[in-house]
Design a protein around this motif. Structure first.
Motif, PDB file in Angstrom:
ATOM      1  N   ALA A  82       0.848  -1.200   0.000  1.00  6.26           N
ATOM      2  CA  ALA A  82       0.000   0.000   0.000  1.00  6.26           C
ATOM      3  C   ALA A  82       0.885   1.251   0.000  1.00  6.26           C
ATOM      4  N   ILE A  83       1.951   1.220   0.798  1.00  3.49           N
ATOM      5  CA  ILE A  83       2.857   2.378   0.846  1.00  3.49           C
ATOM      6  C   ILE A  83       3.599   2.521  -0.485  1.00  3.49           C
ATOM      7  N   ASP A  84       4.019   1.393  -1.063  1.00  6.24           N
ATOM      8  CA  ASP A  84       4.698   1.445  -2.372  1.00  6.24           C
ATOM      9  C   ASP A  84       3.806   2.099  -3.431  1.00  6.24           C
ATOM     10  N   ARG A  85       2.524   1.749  -3.412  1.00  5.55           N
ATOM     11  CA  ARG A  85       1.592   2.321  -4.408  1.00  5.55           C
ATOM     12  C   ARG A  85       1.504   3.837  -4.224  1.00  5.55           C
ATOM     13  N   LEU A  86       1.438   4.275  -2.952  1.00  2.88           N
ATOM     14  CA  LEU A  86       1.344   5.722  -2.694  1.00  2.88           C
ATOM     15  C   LEU A  86       2.659   6.424  -3.068  1.00  2.88           C
ATOM     16  N   ASN A  87       3.775   5.738  -2.845  1.00  2.00           N
ATOM     17  CA  ASN A  87       5.076   6.319  -3.242  1.00  2.00           C
ATOM     18  C   ASN A  87       5.089   6.630  -4.732  1.00  2.00           C
TER      19      ASN A  87
END
Ligand code: NAP
Length: 298
Positions: A82-87
């Motif tokens: 989820a954090i990778d997608r937001l990055n």
């Protein structure tokens, strides 16, 4: 009570107006607006309350705010993804991880996963390195930024002051100690294993306490006329308590931040300020970390 109250609300109002103006003018000039993504895992009430305060501050400053909710039983790999997608998401300017996260997840690893250019809370190693090197292009975590803003609101030359910071977390104590050092205070950091805490803190011209233990600091810990920033917040029912005993510390210190109403009101607005800086930097404009307080008069 002899200490003067060092209150954050009026300063927060001024900074909110100034940030809203900066955000508006930036959007008129470039066509771009900042959006914060706040990741919450589960439904911790404290984290949800903080999200509501952030969402209000975003609306008041013209910054977008998206709450990204993950189930409380999600796996570490799901949270990382989820954090990778937001990055990678172009429409997201900055990311924060609302804490606490459930204990089966590694909170620090999740914070470190946030791309440094989007790390509005300044908790990634990249940001900490910039802070250590004092490059001026880091994000000061919001709470230390609030503490520095309150100190800068006093007519006080920071260089040469003896400063003691009690608590050394990555989000408050350590970055605050570094900011004070970069302003040429002589800094001592105390923590749970520090011996003779009172004899250390009693030497401090500036005493910053971020522990989360109400009543830890009493008048015996404080030098006469010192500036005391009480950063701790502990909820006992609906009452919020700082780390300082307000009566005995208040009768010794020169300035004391009230709890509530001291550091707290400034913290969310500092997060908004970091979102504005992140957007400007992502679009190639250098916006330095230092805030020119004397010019914030409107
Ligand atoms: P944290 O990660 O739990 O860190 C607490 C620190 O206090 C640790 O470094 C710990 O040392 C130290 N400590 C514990 N017991 C101590 C003792 N008896 N004497 C001296 N040091 C002691 O907490 P945090 O996230 O930094 O937050 C600290 C407080 O600030 C909390 O009350 C939190 O709610 C508050 N806070 C307020 C705001 C705001 O906007 N007002 C924002 C953030 C945090 P060890 O690691 O060695 O155990």
């Amino acid at each position: 009570m002899t200490a003067k109250p060092l209150k954050g609300r009026a300063l927060a109002r001024r900074l909110r107006r100034r940030t809203a103006k900066d955000v508006r003018e930036f959007q008129e000039r470039t066509g771009h607006a900042a959006t914060i993504a706040a990741v919450i895992v589960g439904d911790d009430q404290g984290a949800l309350n903080y999200a509501r305060a952030q969402s209000r501050a975003s609306a008041n400053t013209g910054i977008g705010y998206q709450l990204v909710r993950l189930p409380g039983d999600c796996r570490m790999s799901d949270a990382m993804e989820a954090i990778d997608r937001l990055n990678l998401a172009a429409e997201i300017t900055g990311i924060i991880l609302l804490t606490p996260v459930p204990t089966h997840l590694n909170q620090t690893m999740l914070q470190w996963r946030i791309a440094p250019s989007k790390d509005l809370e300044g908790v990634s190693p990249g940001n900490m390195g910039h802070l250590l090197a004092d490059t001026g292009i880091f994000f000061t975590p919001p709470t230390p930024a609030a503490a520095m803003a309150l100190l800068d609101s006093l007519d006080l030359e920071l260089s040469g002051q003896q400063a003691v910071v009690v608590g050394h977390s990555a989000i408050v104590g350590k970055p605050l100690a570094m900011r004070l050092l970069n302003r040429r205070c002589t800094v001592t950091i105390a923590h749970a294993h520090t011996r003779n805490l009172a004899s250390l803190t009693a030497e401090a011209d500036i005493l910053c306490v971020a522990v989360g233990k109400p009543g830890l600091i009493t008048g015996n810990h404080v030098k006469k006329d010192a500036v005391v920033l009480d950063i701790g917040t502990t909820y006992v029912g609906k009452t919020v308590l700082g780390d300082c005993d307000p009566d005995s510390v208040g009768s010794k210190a020169g300035w004391l931040t009230p709890v509530p109403g001291g550091i707290g009101p400034l913290t969310t607005i500092m997060l908004m300020r970091n979102a504005y800086r992140a957007l400007a930097r992502q679009l190639g404009e250098a916006i330095w970390t230092e805030w020119d307080w004397p010019s914030v008069e409107e």
